[in-house]
Design a protein around this motif. Structure first.
Motif, PDB file in Angstrom:
ATOM      1  N   ASP A 306       0.825  -1.213   0.000  1.00 16.58           N
ATOM      2  CA  ASP A 306       0.000   0.000   0.000  1.00 16.58           C
ATOM      3  C   ASP A 306       0.859   1.263   0.000  1.00 16.58           C
ATOM      4  O   ASP A 306       0.559   2.237  -0.701  1.00 16.58           O
ATOM      5  CB  ASP A 306      -0.933   0.006   1.207  1.00 16.58           C
ATOM      6  CG  ASP A 306      -2.085  -0.973   1.047  1.00 16.58           C
ATOM      7  OD1 ASP A 306      -2.316  -1.408  -0.103  1.00 16.58           O
ATOM      8  OD2 ASP A 306      -2.726  -1.324   2.052  1.00 16.58           O
ATOM      9  N   GLN A 377     -11.032  -1.226  -8.085  1.00 21.37           N
ATOM     10  CA  GLN A 377     -10.381  -1.261  -6.776  1.00 21.37           C
ATOM     11  C   GLN A 377     -11.052  -0.276  -5.823  1.00 21.37           C
ATOM     12  O   GLN A 377     -11.229  -0.573  -4.634  1.00 21.37           O
ATOM     13  CB  GLN A 377      -8.894  -0.929  -6.930  1.00 21.37           C
ATOM     14  CG  GLN A 377      -8.113  -0.960  -5.628  1.00 21.37           C
ATOM     15  CD  GLN A 377      -6.644  -0.623  -5.838  1.00 21.37           C
ATOM     16  OE1 GLN A 377      -6.206  -0.435  -6.963  1.00 21.37           O
ATOM     17  NE2 GLN A 377      -5.907  -0.561  -4.759  1.00 21.37           N
ATOM     18  N   ASN A 381     -13.027  -1.486  -2.475  1.00 27.74           N
ATOM     19  CA  ASN A 381     -12.569  -0.938  -1.202  1.00 27.74           C
ATOM     20  C   ASN A 381     -13.728  -0.345  -0.421  1.00 27.74           C
ATOM     21  O   ASN A 381     -13.862  -0.555   0.795  1.00 27.74           O
ATOM     22  CB  ASN A 381     -11.491   0.123  -1.453  1.00 27.74           C
ATOM     23  CG  ASN A 381     -10.999   0.777  -0.181  1.00 27.74           C
ATOM     24  OD1 ASN A 381     -11.628   1.730   0.279  1.00 27.74           O
ATOM     25  ND2 ASN A 381      -9.910   0.295   0.372  1.00 27.74           N
ATOM     26  N   SER A 384     -15.875  -3.154   0.944  1.00 25.96           N
ATOM     27  CA  SER A 384     -15.204  -3.802   2.068  1.00 25.96           C
ATOM     28  C   SER A 384     -15.314  -2.952   3.323  1.00 25.96           C
ATOM     29  O   SER A 384     -15.562  -3.468   4.426  1.00 25.96           O
ATOM     30  CB  SER A 384     -13.743  -4.062   1.714  1.00 25.96           C
ATOM     31  OG  SER A 384     -13.049  -4.631   2.809  1.00 25.96           O
ATOM     32  N   ASN A 385     -15.157  -1.646   3.199  1.00 21.77           N
ATOM     33  CA  ASN A 385     -15.312  -0.747   4.353  1.00 21.77           C
ATOM     34  C   ASN A 385     -16.711  -0.847   4.936  1.00 21.77           C
ATOM     35  O   ASN A 385     -16.904  -0.890   6.156  1.00 21.77           O
ATOM     36  CB  ASN A 385     -15.019   0.700   3.931  1.00 21.77           C
ATOM     37  CG  ASN A 385     -13.527   1.000   3.922  1.00 21.77           C
ATOM     38  OD1 ASN A 385     -12.757   0.317   4.584  1.00 21.77           O
ATOM     39  ND2 ASN A 385     -13.142   2.001   3.150  1.00 21.77           N
ATOM     40  N   GLY A 470      -6.631   2.652   2.807  1.00 20.79           N
ATOM     41  CA  GLY A 470      -7.533   2.298   1.712  1.00 20.79           C
ATOM     42  C   GLY A 470      -8.217   3.500   1.103  1.00 20.79           C
ATOM     43  O   GLY A 470      -8.219   3.682  -0.124  1.00 20.79           O
ATOM     44  N   GLY A 521      -8.024  -5.277  -4.646  1.00 24.86           N
ATOM     45  CA  GLY A 521      -8.605  -4.303  -3.742  1.00 24.86           C
ATOM     46  C   GLY A 521      -8.594  -4.825  -2.331  1.00 24.86           C
ATOM     47  O   GLY A 521      -8.938  -5.961  -2.059  1.00 24.86           O
ATOM     48  N   ARG A 522      -8.193  -3.950  -1.390  1.00 25.17           N
ATOM     49  CA  ARG A 522      -8.123  -4.344   0.014  1.00 25.17           C
ATOM     50  C   ARG A 522      -8.818  -3.295   0.852  1.00 25.17           C
ATOM     51  O   ARG A 522      -8.788  -2.106   0.548  1.00 25.17           O
ATOM     52  CB  ARG A 522      -6.661  -4.495   0.468  1.00 25.17           C
ATOM     53  CG  ARG A 522      -5.942  -5.643  -0.209  1.00 25.17           C
ATOM     54  CD  ARG A 522      -4.594  -5.825   0.435  1.00 25.17           C
ATOM     55  NE  ARG A 522      -3.740  -4.682   0.227  1.00 25.17           N
ATOM     56  CZ  ARG A 522      -2.951  -4.542  -0.839  1.00 25.17           C
ATOM     57  NH1 ARG A 522      -2.951  -5.456  -1.780  1.00 25.17           N
ATOM     58  NH2 ARG A 522      -2.182  -3.493  -0.947  1.00 25.17           N
ATOM     59  N   SER A 523      -9.363  -3.717   1.909  1.00 21.14           N
ATOM     60  CA  SER A 523      -9.983  -2.772   2.835  1.00 21.14           C
ATOM     61  C   SER A 523      -8.902  -2.052   3.602  1.00 21.14           C
ATOM     62  O   SER A 523      -7.924  -2.628   4.031  1.00 21.14           O
ATOM     63  CB  SER A 523     -10.896  -3.529   3.810  1.00 21.14           C
ATOM     64  OG  SER A 523     -11.300  -2.672   4.826  1.00 21.14           O
TER      65      SER A 523
END
Length: 528
Positions: A306, A377, A381, A384-385, A470, A521-523
């Motif tokens: 990140d 992404q 994100n 996920s949030n 994120g 994509g990541r939280s």
């Protein structure tokens, strides 16, 4: 004088006073010199008129010849005025007899008429015999080849001019003194705005950066200078504030990055030391230690990825440039989210048109230009949030549509925050909203939610959320595509994250990346 006026060490006030005084003195001297010349010319014209009006009559020449012989005189030779008359006989010799007398000395005349060098009837100025004073003389022709020279003294003219010169000198002295005194006051009054500017600048230099110059009248040179200086001071203050804010963000970023990396590093170090102990451990303990080490290593790897992504986006972002169907992108993200987490129902619908703007209540094809992997992404994100930071069972709504910028792409709505500048008013925009029905955020948390490493959770617990990068990554990607990421929230009203992109086929700010692979994509928590 020029060197004196241009000396760098001389103050502006002194140079102005001296310059004005010198110019005024030269003007007075010039006017006095012109007045003296004009007065002398006028007085000489008066004398010449008197000489032109006086012509000796013919009998006077005969009397002069007779009176010049030895013997008694029958007529007086004294004129009742300052006139003097001198005679020359037919041979050109000057006669001893003359008319007129007085205490003044006689004019210096030649003994022969041939040596006079004077034209008939033309007045000329000659000096006196004793060298004191001058005379105005004119030559006339008489009978039988005789000549007469009529003379008038110029003592009255000289005395008048002498008195005038003394008077001019006295007036000049008084004028210069008055000019110096009044000029200093006038110059001090005229430079008073500059003096105030100087004092204000000293206060600003002393540390009071909020002070500004008060003399800003655009009709004056000093006022225009004050406006320019105020503009410069505003820009300098903003630059200093931005620099301080940038340094503060950098310090906070380094501190937060160190804090984020310290925990997994400590866990890895602890279990590594545990593995080096000679005591025997069971297979379950070794497996648990290996799991924790792998988990923290993966967490560190994600954080470093990140950070590298943020650094690359800040420095030289690379985006593809191709048409993107936002409706299909959102549908894929909703399907993936539904499979990953069944505790949060997710639905897809059209964007509700804001008040006063055109819109539709049905799903429609929404296209823009950009990098589909980066845009997905962002959506993943946000989903996920919403799942992580809301209780189980909370509904999440994804909406796609178009609108006109303003209410949908600006910061005029109360409670709306964004880390990017507003889009131009009344332009077509494409919108992807991710809205939840959770507890929402306070105004303080909403104002900082796009900052890096920020979490609304004051305990900084990692049980819910990631590193806090994120939303910062998502906002940076949105801004790189010419759009922005917005947040509408309030306590108890849920959160609505809105991705606003240009509706026209506008090329993103970054060059297309050939063959780039999208990062997953990541939280990143509620904060960036």
């Amino acid at each position: 004088m020029r060197k004196f006026l241009l000396r760098p060490a001389t103050s502006l006030r002194r140079r102005l006073v001296v310059g004005v005084t010198v110019l005024a003195t030269l003007a007075v001297l010039t006017s006095q010199a012109i007045g003296s010349v004009v007065l002398r010319s006028w007085l000489l014209d008066r004398v010449d008129q008197q000489l032109a009006a006086f012509h000796p009559p013919a009998p006077v020449y005969a009397d002069a010849l007779r009176d010049d012989l030895p013997g008694p005189r029958t007529r007086p030779s004294v004129l009742p005025s300052d006139f003097r008359v001198y005679f020359y006989d037919s041979t050109g010799e000057r006669l001893n007899h003359s008319m007129g007398a007085g205490r003044k000395s006689a004019p210096l005349l030649a003994d022969s008429s041939d040596d006079l060098g004077m034209d008939y009837g033309r007045p000329e100025t000659i000096s006196a015999e004793d060298g004191d004073g001058s005379w105005r003389v004119v030559r006339y022709a008489g009978p039988d080849g005789m000549n007469a020279v009529v003379a008038l003294p110029l003592d009255t003219v000289d005395d008048t001019l002498s008195r005038l010169l003394w008077l001019d000198a006295a007036v000049l002295g008084v004028a210069v003194a008055a000019l110096i005194a009044v000029g200093r006051w006038v110059v001090r009054l005229g430079l008073l705005p500059l003096t105030r500017m100087e004092r204000t600048a000293e206060d600003i230099t002393a540390g009071d950066l909020d002070l500004r110059l008060t003399d800003t009248d655009a009709r004056t040179e000093i006022g225009r200078l004050g406006r320019v200086l105020n503009t410069m001071l505003d820009r300098l203050q903003r630059a200093l504030q931005e620099r301080e804010a940038s340094e503060a963000r950098m310090r906070r970023f380094v501190a937060d990055a160190g804090h984020e990396l310290r925990t997994p590093l400590t866990a890895i170090q602890g279990y590594a030391e545990l593995a080096l102990r000679p005591e025997r451990r069971s297979a379950g303990e070794r497996q648990e230690a290996d799991r924790v080490v792998a988990q923290n290593a993966e967490r560190m790897s994600l954080l470093v990825d990140d950070l590298q992504l943020l650094a690359s986006l800040d420095k030289e972002p690379s985006y593809r440039h191709e048409p993107v169907d936002l409706l299909s992108l959102a549908a894929d993200a909703v399907s993936t989210a539904a499979l990953q987490d069944t505790t949060h129902p997710v639905d897809l619908g059209p964007v509700r048109p804001p008040e006063g703007s055109a819109g539709t209540s049905e799903l429609e094809l929404v296209e823009t230009m950009g990098d589909p992997h980066r845009l997905r992404q962002i959506v993943e994100n946000l989903l996920s949030n919403a799942r992580i930071h809301t209780p189980p069972g909370t509904a999440v709504h994804v909406r796609v549509g178009t609108a006109r910028s303003g209410a949908a792409g600006g910061s005029g709505r109360p409670g709306r925050t964004s880390a990017s500048p507003s889009l131009s008013e009344d332009t077509a925009v494409s919108i992807v909203e991710v809205s939840d029905e959770g507890p929402g955020l306070t105004a303080h948390d909403a104002a900082h939610v796009f900052e890096r490493f920020y979490r609304a959770d004051p305990s900084r617990s990692r049980a819910r959320g990631g590193s806090g990068l994120g939303l910062a990554i998502a906002s940076t990607i949105a801004e790189g595509h010419g759009g922005r990421l917005e947040l509408d929230t309030a306590p108890g009203e849920g959160c609505t994250f809105r991705l606003v992109l240009p509706g026209e086929m506008i090329k993103p700010s970054a060059a297309p990346e050939q063959g780039a692979r999208p990062s997953p994509g990541r939280s990143g928590g509620w904060g960036p």
